[in-house]
Write an enzyme that holds these catalytic residues in place. Structure first.
Site, PDB file in Angstrom:
ATOM      1  CE  LYS A 169      60.481  22.399 -30.207  1.00  0.00           C
ATOM      2  NZ  LYS A 169      61.472  22.339 -31.190  1.00  0.00           N
ATOM      3  CD  GLN A 172      61.621  22.026 -34.592  1.00  0.00           C
ATOM      4  OE1 GLN A 172      61.474  22.805 -33.862  1.00  0.00           O
ATOM      5  NE2 GLN A 172      62.118  20.794 -34.523  1.00  0.00           N
ATOM      6  CG  ASP A 203      67.626  23.618 -29.442  1.00  0.00           C
ATOM      7  OD1 ASP A 203      66.718  23.383 -28.803  1.00  0.00           O
ATOM      8  OD2 ASP A 203      67.402  23.745 -30.686  1.00  0.00           O
TER       9      ASP A 203
END
Ligand code: NAD
Length: 297
Positions: free
Chosen positions: A52, A96, A119
């Site tokens: 990412k 994460q 997210d």
């Protein structure tokens, strides 16, 4: 002929379109920035985070990399998130998952400033999505929607069966496909581990999205002729390869291809789209927080 939908190519087009938006922000003195927070017991998480970060750097998005030891108290992770919330130069925050067992993942997500929640997992953003007014569409479902669009699949009035009801894929995808407007207006069936006759549900669908985390769960015998198949699954199975394993999806590609008019491969289907949509959300966050309007793909 079955069309194999090229997620790498479609994601590449989205990244190219985002380049212009990043440039415009930079021209206005805004350096879009994503903070990644890593405190995960899953060995694959480190690779995901570095992928990412690399994606961001390639596009001109800055990254902040925060790593916490696995045995840190939960309070350290909360404090990290709160510092990033207050950090002026940070537009997006990604923690994460999974986090270690002694940390409550919901508590972490609820602490992220919803305006920086790229997210799209914060309850406020989930609520907005359900209400049909999303701020950040979660990356994987948004990627699936974009794949369908790029492959020329009209969801309006289509019967879509989603296999999997998780909070990160199945449920938000159902919401996006149900919404009024382009890429929506579908009739959606969501299946899960307690669904009684999965085959009946997949056979009646124009589009099947498999997101169950069960290797090759959906095979050709469960599909109707001409169906469009999107395989979200990524499963590591033992194999006689150098690494000792291979990645397979939730769809048995060969038999499904014989029925499908279009199908995504694993890898090279949904995965690259998920990564592209994270970039999309980070650029969107930077635009909204800075007040610099940009055109988003
Ligand atoms: P999850 O374990 O949270 O949810 C799985 C869902 O599938 C559950 O709702 C469960 O009820 C359902 N399910 C399980 N077995 C089933 C069965 N036999 N029949 C019907 N339903 C069944 O998983 P998740 O996080 O949603 O991920 C699903 C898969 O997608 C995994 O393989 C994951 O690695 C992959 N994934 C890929 C991406 C990507 O970017 N490509 C992103 C997220 C998840």
């Amino acid at each position: 002929m079955t069309d194999v939908i090229d997620g790498d190519a479609i994601a590449g087009e989205i990244r190219d379109e985002l380049e212009g938006a990043v440039q415009r922000l930079r021209d206005e003195g805004v350096a879009p920035t994503l903070a990644t927070v890593l405190m995960s017991p899953d060995p694959a998480s480190e690779t995901y985070v570095s992928m990412k970060q690399r994606d961001c750097e390639e596009l001109g998005i800055e990254t902040r990399d925060v790593e916490l030891p696995l045995d840190s108290p939960a309070g350290d992770l909360y404090a990290t998130v709160e510092e990033l919330n207050d950090g002026d130069g940070v537009h997006g925050i990604l923690v994460q998952m999974p986090v270690p067992d002694h940390v409550d993942d919901r508590e972490v997500i609820e602490r992220i400033d919803p305006a920086k929640d790229v997210d799209g997992f914060h309850p406020e953003n989930v609520g907005r999505l359900v209400a049909g007014n999303p701020r950040f569409e979660p990356c994987t479902p948004h990627g699936v929607q974009k794949l369908l669009d790029a492959a020329g699949v009209d969801t309006e009035g289509a019967d879509v069966t989603i296999v999997g009801r998780s909070d990160i894929v199945g449920k938000p995808l159902a919401n996006l496909l149900l919404d009024k407007g382009p890429g929506g207006n579908a009739t959606v069936t969501v299946c899960h581990s307690r669904t009684e006759d999965l085959t009946a549900k997949t056979r009646e669908a124009d589009v099947v999205v498999a997101a169950a985390g069960v290797p090759e769960l959906v095979d050709g015998s469960m599909l109707s002729e001409g169906v469009v198949v999107i395989d979200v699954g990524v499963n590591q199975v033992d194999a006689d390869t150098e690494k000792g394993y291979e990645l397979v999806g939730d769809v048995e590609f060969e038999s499904a291809s014989e029925k499908a008019s279009a199908i995504t491969p694993v890898p090279g289907g949904v995965g690259p789209m998920t990564r592209a949509m994270l970039l999309h959300n980070t650029v969107k966050a930077a635009s909204e927080q800075s007040g610099v309007d940009v055109e988003l793909p």
